[in-house]
Design an enzyme around this catalytic site. Structure first.
Site, PDB file in Angstrom:
ATOM      1  N   ASP A   1       0.818  -1.196   0.000  1.00 12.83           N
ATOM      2  CA  ASP A   1       0.000   0.000   0.000  1.00 12.83           C
ATOM      3  C   ASP A   1       0.864   1.263   0.000  1.00 12.83           C
ATOM      4  O   ASP A   1       1.869   1.339   0.715  1.00 12.83           O
ATOM      5  CB  ASP A   1      -0.911  -0.012   1.234  1.00 12.83           C
ATOM      6  CG  ASP A   1      -1.931   1.092   1.230  1.00 12.83           C
ATOM      7  OD1 ASP A   1      -2.706   1.173   0.263  1.00 12.83           O
ATOM      8  OD2 ASP A   1      -1.955   1.884   2.196  1.00 12.83           O
TER       9      ASP A   1
ATOM     10  N   GLU B   1       1.740  -0.680  -5.001  1.00 18.21           N
ATOM     11  CA  GLU B   1       0.641   0.200  -5.392  1.00 18.21           C
ATOM     12  C   GLU B   1       1.246   1.518  -5.862  1.00 18.21           C
ATOM     13  O   GLU B   1       1.327   2.493  -5.128  1.00 18.21           O
ATOM     14  CB  GLU B   1      -0.327   0.455  -4.232  1.00 18.21           C
ATOM     15  CG  GLU B   1      -1.548   1.255  -4.670  1.00 18.21           C
ATOM     16  CD  GLU B   1      -2.152   2.135  -3.581  1.00 18.21           C
ATOM     17  OE1 GLU B   1      -3.227   2.702  -3.830  1.00 18.21           O
ATOM     18  OE2 GLU B   1      -1.547   2.277  -2.502  1.00 18.21           O
TER      19      GLU B   1
ATOM     20  N   ASP C   1     -10.346   1.485  -4.826  1.00 15.31           N
ATOM     21  CA  ASP C   1      -9.936   2.891  -4.864  1.00 15.31           C
ATOM     22  C   ASP C   1     -10.458   3.639  -6.085  1.00 15.31           C
ATOM     23  O   ASP C   1     -10.079   4.792  -6.310  1.00 15.31           O
ATOM     24  CB  ASP C   1      -8.407   2.985  -4.843  1.00 15.31           C
ATOM     25  CG  ASP C   1      -7.826   2.744  -3.455  1.00 15.31           C
ATOM     26  OD1 ASP C   1      -8.482   3.133  -2.471  1.00 15.31           O
ATOM     27  OD2 ASP C   1      -6.729   2.179  -3.361  1.00 15.31           O
TER      28      ASP C   1
END
Length: 584
Positions: free
Chosen positions: A326, A355, A422
């Site tokens: 992340d 990410e 997201d």
């Protein structure tokens, strides 16, 4: 010939080893240049002044501005020196570190030839082999399925199926995923990416206060072990979400700093401007602007040790298959280099997926991540199918451009996606046009890299931006579109076809028809997609593997099929290389 358009960089995505004796060379040229041929002139750097070998390069990719030539060299002596020779109007021009020249003096080549001085085994970016056939399914755990009666759980505040709220809990859990493993396997899934599962006060769990324990909302560590074991029995891999950029304000070490300020032994675990954290004036670094998510100082050796121990322990204790990282681009290269060494030592085929929403080439040299979530691919599909700013040729150019951002190994390990927790749901972005979802899915499944579908895509599930994109899965099968789901299943199974897993790729456009071909030996699998707004008549030679809105009009020969491909439709055909398609 446009010399300014010519580019080659040694020891980069333009020159990289596949193993200790093979490497890929790429040369970029202006797309409007049309050389008669492009060659590599090469030898060991210790003998190239006396003798040279020559091999032709192939033009394999084109984007809006450039053409890319490529060749794979197999070397006995890996101490490589080389220059390029570009033929135009019957004359050969050399391209070296000094640029373009009409002649080249090999006896003085040690001053300006390109070189890869030695292929060290440790510098080869080894593929995580299972990624070539991986088909991912992302699960936002709270909204997928509850293994018990969700309404009876004390923390549940959102009725299953109601429109989600930022802080609502619906009751999905790990036992619910265990219950649905057979469903996922039947769908065509062989890898699951779970959003965070560790102790947190939120429904999304991206603010973690205990990294060693499964959150009670989702179950127990024992249930997680059961999930991994049962998934592995069914041939399904499990990838977890590593939230190492930041933590929860309830993280014990941050709580100690709140109490003691600079006297806390954990003060340097965070990035604080002052004597102690002040959430009102926000004098400490955080994720985005969230005061409840303090940023960890990942340059601190004790923080590094703490986080890497977490990563390794979940591999050793539970046998997970990968980590999705992340906010990975806000963490130092130094940390990720240490992370990779420890993770790969614990489990060599544990995949590491960052990410990074943008070009992440600096993180993808084989010493940090294996790949990233390919949001650039997502945007290209949105531009073609949703926003309609791309025509077929623009889409082809963009997908080729994305392949040229990285090495062959990285491309094979990319996590390609249309949407996620997201983003808006792709189905919503294309105004609930299921045909466009399926066509984009066909591109994703045929493209290089591992497709990843967001839970509910197969229903399909709607959703705008967060939290609307995190709706509960509707398990009432009477609400599903079975015809749509069947086509989606067929598309996911394309990943089992050897040319799709291992073959070369060619991407182009012709008369508003988007064409993506995968070739291995003498077998070719071709995707044709039509977003032109009008029907296109074509003649095909081969076996139709999957289609949507392709109408057969005639079969004049034993192997040939004539038909009409409607707008928003696609067809995937398998046949012999070079004999598949004619546009009528």
């Amino acid at each position: 010939m446009n010399e300014q358009g010519i580019l080659h960089v040694p020891d980069s995505k333009y020159c990289f080893p596949l193993d200790t004796h093979r490497l890929v060379l790429r040369l970029r040229m202006d797309r409007k240049d049309h050389p008669e041929k492009v060659e590599v002139v090469y030898e060991s750097k210790y003998v190239i002044h006396e003798k040279q070998q020559t091999i032709a390069m192939e033009k394999k990719y084109e984007d809006r501005l450039f053409a890319y030539y490529e060749v794979v060299l197999s070397l006995a002596d890996v101490r490589l020196a080389y220059v390029f020779r570009i033929w135009e109007n019957g004359k050969g021009f050399y391209f070296s570190e000094d640029g373009l020249s009409e002649t080249y003096n090999f006896s003085l080549g040690y001053y300006n030839f390109f070189q890869l001085p030695y292929i060290n085994a440790v510098d080869v970016h080894e593929e995580t082999g299972w990624m070539r056939q991986a088909v991912f399914y992302e699960i936002f755990v709270d909204r997928f399925f509850s293994g018990g009666d969700a309404a009876q759980k004390e923390h549940v505040s959102l009725e299953w199926g109601a429109k989600p709220k930022p802080k609502g809990f619906a009751g999905g859990d790990l036992s619910g995923i265990i219950c649905k493993l057979d469903y996922l396997k039947d769908l065509g899934i062989n890898a699951i990416y779970l959003t965070p599962v560790f102790c947190s006060v939120s429904n999304h769990k991206y603010d973690i206060f205990d990294y060693h324990t499964i959150d009670a909302h989702f179950g127990t560590n024992e249930e997680f072990k059961e999930l991994v074991d049962k998934a592995h029995e069914k041939g399904i891999r499990i990838v977890l979400d590593a939230v190492f950029n930041h933590c929860s304000e309830f993280f014990p070490q941050f709580q100690d700093v709140l109490r003691q300020g600079k006297k806390s032994p954990y003060f340097d675990w965070f990035l604080i401007d002052g004597e102690k954290p002040d959430s009102t004036n926000l004098n400490y670094e955080v994720f985005a602007f969230c005061s409840y998510m303090p940023k960890l100082n990942t340059s601190n050796s004790k923080v590094q040790e703490f986080l890497i121990d977490i990563a390794v322990s979940w591999i050793q204790k539970y046998d997970i298959d990968g980590w999705r990282l992340d906010v990975s681009d806000e963490i130092s290269h130094d940390f990720w280099r240490l992370f990779r060494k420890k993770v790969k030592a614990a489990k060599k085929d544990c995949v590491i997926i960052g990410e990074n929403w943008h070009d992440a080439n600096n993180f993808l040299q084989g010493d940090q991540y294996d790949s990233i979530m390919n949001y650039a691919f997502t945007k290209a599909c949105l531009d073609y199918y949703a926003f309609e700013v791309f025509r077929a040729q623009d889409f082809a150019w963009k997908l080729n451009h994305l392949l040229m951002r990285n090495t062959v190994q990285v491309n094979h390990m990319m996590m390609n996606l249309l949407d996620s927790h997201d983003t808006d749901r792709f189905y919503t972005s294309v105004h609930q046009n299921k045909d466009r979802v399926l066509s984009a899915m066909a591109v994703m499944c045929m493209y290089v890299g591992a497709p990843c579908i967001y839970y509910g895509t197969e229903i399909p599930l709607e959703g705008g931006y967060d939290p609307d994109n995190r709706r509960c899965f509707d398990w009432d099968a009477s609400h599903w579109d079975s015809a749509y789901r069947t086509i989606l299943q067929k598309l996911l199974r394309l990943r089992m076809e050897e040319p799709v897993r291992k073959g070369d790729i060619r991407i182009s456009a012709d008369k508003e028809l988007f064409i993506l071909s995968r070739m291995l030996h003498d077998t070719e699998i071709v995707l044709l997609a039509n977003q032109s707004g009008t029907d296109i008549d074509i003649s095909l030679e081969g076996k139709i593997l999957v289609e949507n809105h392709f109408s057969v009009t005639a079969a004049p020969e034993q192997r040939a099929v004539r038909g009409t491909l409607a707008s928003d439709g696609f067809v995937v055909v398998q046949g012999y290389y070079g004999a598949l398609l004619k546009i009528l």
